[in-house]
Design a protein around this motif. Structure first.
Motif, PDB file in Angstrom:
ATOM      1  N   TYR A 256      56.236  59.642  94.826  1.00  0.00           N
ATOM      2  CA  TYR A 256      56.657  58.557  93.956  1.00  0.00           C
ATOM      3  C   TYR A 256      57.436  59.166  92.796  1.00  0.00           C
TER       4      TYR A 256
ATOM      5  N   GLN B 258      58.804  58.057  88.570  1.00  0.00           N
ATOM      6  CA  GLN B 258      58.830  57.104  87.470  1.00  0.00           C
ATOM      7  C   GLN B 258      59.812  57.576  86.418  1.00  0.00           C
TER       8      GLN B 258
ATOM      9  N   LYS C 215      60.734  52.497  83.358  1.00  0.00           N
ATOM     10  CA  LYS C 215      60.732  51.844  84.665  1.00  0.00           C
ATOM     11  C   LYS C 215      59.371  51.980  85.336  1.00  0.00           C
ATOM     12  N   GLN C 216      59.148  51.131  86.329  1.00  0.00           N
ATOM     13  CA  GLN C 216      57.909  51.209  87.083  1.00  0.00           C
ATOM     14  C   GLN C 216      57.946  52.372  88.068  1.00  0.00           C
ATOM     15  N   ARG C 217      56.772  52.863  88.401  1.00  0.00           N
ATOM     16  CA  ARG C 217      56.681  53.916  89.412  1.00  0.00           C
ATOM     17  C   ARG C 217      57.116  53.330  90.755  1.00  0.00           C
ATOM     18  N   GLU C 218      57.931  54.092  91.498  1.00  0.00           N
ATOM     19  CA  GLU C 218      58.442  53.608  92.779  1.00  0.00           C
ATOM     20  C   GLU C 218      58.214  54.637  93.872  1.00  0.00           C
ATOM     21  N   LEU C 219      58.038  54.138  95.084  1.00  0.00           N
ATOM     22  CA  LEU C 219      57.869  55.013  96.236  1.00  0.00           C
ATOM     23  C   LEU C 219      59.220  55.625  96.606  1.00  0.00           C
TER      24      LEU C 219
ATOM     25  N   ALA D   6      62.889  55.432 100.547  1.00  0.00           N
ATOM     26  CA  ALA D   6      63.544  54.405  99.753  1.00  0.00           C
ATOM     27  C   ALA D   6      65.029  54.430 100.075  1.00  0.00           C
TER      28      ALA D   6
END
Length: 118
Positions: free
Chosen positions: A36, A38, A42-46, A59
């Motif tokens: 992941y 971050q 911003k939000q944590r993203e895969l 992604a």
């Protein structure tokens, strides 16, 4: 159980980095291992995920540039990042679903900073 990441740093746009994440402790088995990220604000993203059998998913923003792999004998997951862009700048975290004597649970690493300069 601990997950320890390494390999982050500062790189110019177009460059490459390879992240590693090693799991240690009394581990019976590891299922999915993921990366992941971050970015500030911003939000944590895969970013990428890999199953115990080696199936992978990415992604859209990193497809064709990043490659996730794992060494099951070493309980380690890697993220090869090529053609890096400034928008890849973030703290990168590994995550793993691990079976221990107390059951199955998700574990997180402490994160490693990746900074891509333009």
């Amino acid at each position: 159980v601990q997950l320890v990441e390494s390999g982050g740093g500062l790189v110019q746009a177009g460059g490459s980095l390879r992240l590693s994440c090693a799991a240690s402790g009394t581990i019976f088995s590891i299922n999915d291992m993921d990366w992941y990220r971050q970015a500030p604000g911003k939000q944590r993203e895969l970013v990428a995920e890999i199953t115990s059998g080696g199936a992978t998913n990415y992604a859209d923003s990193v497809k064709g540039r990043f490659t996730i792999s794992r060494d099951n004998a070493k309980n380690t997951v890697y993220l090869q990042m090529n053609s890096l862009k400034p928008e890849d700048t973030a703290v990168y975290y590994c995550n793993a679903l691990i079976m221990t004597m107390t059951g199955r649970d998700y574990y997180w690493g402490q994160g490693t900073q990746v900074t891509v300069s333009s």
